[in-house]
Design a protein around this motif. Structure first.
Motif, mmCIF file in Angstrom:
data_model
loop_
_atom_site.group_PDB
_atom_site.id
_atom_site.type_symbol
_atom_site.label_atom_id
_atom_site.label_comp_id
_atom_site.label_asym_id
_atom_site.label_seq_id
_atom_site.Cartn_x
_atom_site.Cartn_y
_atom_site.Cartn_z
ATOM 1 N N LEU A 1 0.824 -1.211 0.000
ATOM 2 C CA LEU A 1 0.000 0.000 0.000
ATOM 3 C C LEU A 1 0.858 1.260 0.000
ATOM 4 N N HIS A 2 1.951 1.226 0.734
ATOM 5 C CA HIS A 2 2.831 2.399 0.812
ATOM 6 C C HIS A 2 3.374 2.759 -0.557
ATOM 7 N N ASP A 3 3.658 1.741 -1.374
ATOM 8 C CA ASP A 3 4.277 1.971 -2.685
ATOM 9 C C ASP A 3 3.286 2.508 -3.721
ATOM 10 N N ILE A 4 2.037 2.043 -3.678
ATOM 11 C CA ILE A 4 1.151 2.341 -4.815
ATOM 12 C C ILE A 4 -0.207 2.933 -4.446
ATOM 13 N N GLU A 5 -0.610 2.892 -3.176
ATOM 14 C CA GLU A 5 -1.983 3.274 -2.835
ATOM 15 C C GLU A 5 -2.319 4.700 -3.259
ATOM 16 N N GLN A 6 -1.556 5.666 -2.795
ATOM 17 C CA GLN A 6 -1.876 7.059 -3.087
ATOM 18 C C GLN A 6 -1.769 7.371 -4.576
ATOM 19 N N THR A 7 -0.766 6.780 -5.224
ATOM 20 C CA THR A 7 -0.593 7.012 -6.665
ATOM 21 C C THR A 7 -1.789 6.482 -7.445
ATOM 22 N N CYS A 8 -2.223 5.261 -7.118
ATOM 23 C CA CYS A 8 -3.348 4.658 -7.834
ATOM 24 C C CYS A 8 -4.647 5.422 -7.577
ATOM 25 N N ILE A 9 -4.868 5.805 -6.326
ATOM 26 C CA ILE A 9 -6.080 6.558 -6.001
ATOM 27 C C ILE A 9 -6.074 7.903 -6.728
ATOM 28 N N CYS B 1 -4.512 8.615 -9.562
ATOM 29 C CA CYS B 1 -4.759 8.360 -10.986
ATOM 30 C C CYS B 1 -6.239 8.110 -11.245
ATOM 31 N N ASP B 2 -6.867 7.340 -10.362
ATOM 32 C CA ASP B 2 -8.287 7.031 -10.538
ATOM 33 C C ASP B 2 -9.136 8.286 -10.399
ATOM 34 N N GLU B 3 -8.813 9.124 -9.419
ATOM 35 C CA GLU B 3 -9.565 10.370 -9.237
ATOM 36 C C GLU B 3 -9.392 11.296 -10.436
ATOM 37 N N GLN C 1 -8.778 10.341 -13.468
ATOM 38 C CA GLN C 1 -9.551 9.765 -14.572
ATOM 39 C C GLN C 1 -11.026 10.130 -14.463
ATOM 40 N N HIS C 2 -11.567 10.078 -13.241
ATOM 41 C CA HIS C 2 -12.971 10.456 -13.045
ATOM 42 C C HIS C 2 -13.190 11.928 -13.375
ATOM 43 N N GLU C 3 -12.261 12.774 -12.950
ATOM 44 C CA GLU C 3 -12.381 14.208 -13.241
ATOM 45 C C GLU C 3 -12.296 14.466 -14.738
ATOM 46 N N ILE C 4 -11.371 13.770 -15.404
ATOM 47 C CA ILE C 4 -11.229 13.940 -16.851
ATOM 48 C C ILE C 4 -12.479 13.461 -17.578
ATOM 49 N N GLN C 5 -13.012 12.299 -17.154
ATOM 50 C CA GLN C 5 -14.209 11.783 -17.810
ATOM 51 C C GLN C 5 -15.390 12.723 -17.600
ATOM 52 N N GLN C 6 -15.485 13.300 -16.410
ATOM 53 C CA GLN C 6 -16.554 14.265 -16.143
ATOM 54 C C GLN C 6 -16.414 15.483 -17.055
ATOM 55 N N LYS C 7 -15.170 15.955 -17.225
ATOM 56 C CA LYS C 7 -14.934 17.095 -18.113
ATOM 57 C C LYS C 7 -15.247 16.743 -19.557
ATOM 58 N N ILE C 8 -14.874 15.527 -19.991
ATOM 59 C CA ILE C 8 -15.176 15.091 -21.360
ATOM 60 C C ILE C 8 -16.680 15.037 -21.578
ATOM 61 N N ASP C 9 -17.403 14.507 -20.596
ATOM 62 C CA ASP C 9 -18.868 14.426 -20.710
ATOM 63 C C ASP C 9 -19.485 15.818 -20.812
ATOM 64 N N ASN D 1 -0.603 3.823 -16.747
ATOM 65 C CA ASN D 1 0.084 3.767 -15.447
ATOM 66 C C ASN D 1 -0.587 2.743 -14.522
ATOM 67 N N LEU D 2 -1.926 2.804 -14.469
ATOM 68 C CA LEU D 2 -2.657 1.856 -13.637
ATOM 69 C C LEU D 2 -2.499 0.428 -14.144
ATOM 70 N N SER D 3 -2.473 0.265 -15.454
ATOM 71 C CA SER D 3 -2.293 -1.065 -16.039
ATOM 72 C C SER D 3 -0.936 -1.650 -15.663
ATOM 73 N N ASP D 4 0.092 -0.795 -15.628
ATOM 74 C CA ASP D 4 1.428 -1.253 -15.225
ATOM 75 C C ASP D 4 1.428 -1.688 -13.761
ATOM 76 N N TYR D 5 0.755 -0.910 -12.914
ATOM 77 C CA TYR D 5 0.658 -1.293 -11.504
ATOM 78 C C TYR D 5 -0.114 -2.597 -11.344
ATOM 79 N N ALA D 6 -1.174 -2.780 -12.153
ATOM 80 C CA ALA D 6 -1.965 -4.010 -12.085
ATOM 81 C C ALA D 6 -1.114 -5.219 -12.460
ATOM 82 N N ALA D 7 -0.296 -5.065 -13.491
ATOM 83 C CA ALA D 7 0.551 -6.180 -13.928
ATOM 84 C C ALA D 7 1.537 -6.608 -12.850
#
Length: 372
Positions: free
Chosen positions: A103-111, A113-115, A117-125, A250-256
Motif C-alpha cells: 500500500l505504501h508503494d502504490i496506494e496514493q498514486t493509484c487513487i 490516478c483514478d480520481e 480519470q474520473h475528473e477527466i471523464q466528467q470534463k469530457i462528458d 500507469n494503472l495497467s502497469d501497476y496491475a501487472a
C-alpha cells in the motif's frame, strides 16, 4: 462446546480450517443461555482487519478496471482462471506489515490516478454535451460569451419544437425581442435551435418564454463564435483522452506488477477478519466461551477428536440430534460426484429446507429428457 479463553484462538482456527460447522448466533437462536452468561464480542483485531480489507479492495477495484476480459462465446468457452497461490501461515503483524509495504508503494498514486480519470471523464462528458448543443447553433452569428445578462441586453439560446408558438407570443409582448432560429430534423423529430436577444427590461418576459417553450443551453462559459468554439472543444477532448490513456497505462502497469499480490494478501486478511469476528456469536463467562454450532452427524466424531487434540483434552464437547423440525437449521445438499454438474440447476431456485426432498438429481434427469 465450552472452551477456556486461552484455547479460544486455536479452537476457532480448527473450526475454520475443517469447515465442518456452521456457527449459531447464541444471542438470536439461544437467548436463554445469556441469562447465566454474557454475550461475547468480536476480537479487537477485527477492526484493523476490516480497515485493511477495505483499503485493499478499493485498490483492487481500481486496478481491475484496466484488465481486459474476453467477452461473448470466447469468454464463456475460455474463462480466465485465477491463479492459485500457496502461502505460508503468517501472523497478523506479518500480514499487516506486508500489506503496508504494498500500500505504501502504490496506494496514493493509484487513487490519485483514478480520481484524475474520473475528473477527466466528467470534463469530457461536459464538453461532449456542450458540443452537441453548440452544433445546433453553429450557423447563428453570435458570440457565446454574450449569452446571459449584460448592462443593456439579455441573450438566451436553446432548442424548441414550438417555434410558431414562440413567434406568436413575441408578437404580443414587445418589439424589443429578436428571435434567431435554425431548423434541424424533419417530421416528428423536427426542432429548432433558437437565440433570443432582448433589451434588459424584457428579461422577465424572455425567461417566461424559455420556461414554457425552450430547453435552454448554458454556454456562456465559452468565448467566441460557435464554429471557433467547436474546434477548441474538439482539441480539448483529444488532449483529455490522451491524458486519460496515459493514466490508464500507469494503472495497467501497476496491475501487472501488484494485482495478484493484492488479491492474495486481501484473501489472507479476509480470513483473519472472519476468524476475529466470529466470537461475537458466542457467549462467555469469566474464563470460558460457549460455542453452539451445527455439524453433520458423519463429521461429529471427527470434529470432536480434532478439538480434543487441539486443546489437549481441555474442551467440553457435547452433541445431540436435532428434533424433526428444529429452528432455522442449515441445509446440506449431498450430491453424488457424477451429479454435481446438476447443482447449477438448483441454484436457479430456492435451496430446499431441512428435511425436505433434495430435488437436484430429479431436476437434472428431467432437464436432460426435456431439453435433450
Amino acid at each position: 462446546m465450552i472452551v477456556h479463553h486461552t484455547d479460544l484462538e486455536d479452537v476457532i482456527h480448527t473450526l475454520h480450517e475443517t469447515g465442518m460447522t456452521e456457527i449459531i448466533n447464541i444471542s438470536k437462536d439461544n437467548p436463554d443461555l445469556l441469562k447465566d452468561t454474557e454475550k461475547a464480542t468480536a476480537h479487537p483485531e477485527a477492526g484493523p482487519c476490516s480497515e485493511y480489507e477495505l483499503r485493499l479492495t478499493r485498490l483492487i477495484d481500481i486496478l481491475k478496471k484496466t484488465q481486459t476480459k474476453p467477452s461473448g462465446f470466447k469468454g464463456m468457452l475460455k474463462p480466465k482462471i485465477k491463479e492459485k497461490t500457496e502461502v505460508e501461515p503468517r501472523t497478523l503483524d506479518e500480514l499487516y506489515s506486508y500489506a503496508e509495504s504494498i500500500l505504501h508503494d502504490i496506494e496514493q498514486t493509484c487513487i490519485s490516478c483514478d480520481e484524475q480519470q474520473h475528473e477527466i471523464q466528467q470534463k469530457i462528458d461536459e464538453l461532449t454535451l456542450d458540443t452537441s448543443q453548440i452544433e445546433l447553433i453553429k450557423n447563428i452569428d453570435i458570440e457565446l460569451n454574450d449569452l446571459g445578462t449584460s448592462e443593456y441586453l439579455y441573450f438566451i439560446c436553446g432548442k424548441t419544437q414550438e417555434l410558431p408558438q414562440i413567434k406568436a407570443k413575441i408578437a404580443t409582448i414587445s418589439n424589443d425581442i429578436e428571435l434567431y432560429s435554425q431548423q434541424h430534423g424533419k417530421g416528428k423529430e423536427r426542432e429548432w435551435a433558437v437565440v433570443l436577444a432582448a433589451h434588459i427590461d424584457q428579461k422577465d418576459a424572455v425567461d417566461k418564454l424559455s420556461r414554457e417553450y425552450i430547453e435552454t443551453f448554458d454556454l456562456s462559459h465559452h468565448t467566441g463564435k460557435p464554429k471557433t468554439v467547436l474546434k477548441s472543444i474538439h482539441q480539448q477532448i483529444t488532449d483529455l483522452k490522451r491524458k486519460q490513456q496515459e493514466l490508464n497505462q500507469n494503472l495497467s502497469d501497476y496491475a501487472a506488477s501488484h494485482l495478484h499480490d493484492l488479491f492474495v494478501i486481501r484473501e489472507e486478511i479476509k480470513l483473519e477478519r472472519i476468524r476475529k469476528e466470529i466470537s461475537k456469536n458466542f457467549s462467555k463467562t469469566t474464563s470460558t466461551y460457549i460455542i453452539n454450532a451445527w455439524v453433520l452427524e458423519e463429521n461429529d466424531a471427527i470434529l470432536k477428536q480434532k478439538l480434543i487434540d487441539q486443546t489437549t483434552d481441555s474442551i467440553i464437547y457435547e452433541s445431540k440430534k436435532p428434533s424433526l423440525n428444529p429452528d432455522n437449521p442449515p441445509t446440506y445438499i449431498k450430491i453424488p460426484k457424477w451429479a454435481r454438474s446438476f447443482n447449477t440447476l438448483l441454484e436457479l431456485f430456492a435451496t430446499p429446507r431441512y428435511n425436505e426432498l433434495n430435488p437436484t438429481i430429479p431436476m437434472g434427469i428431467f432437464f436432460i429428457l426435456f431439453f435433450g
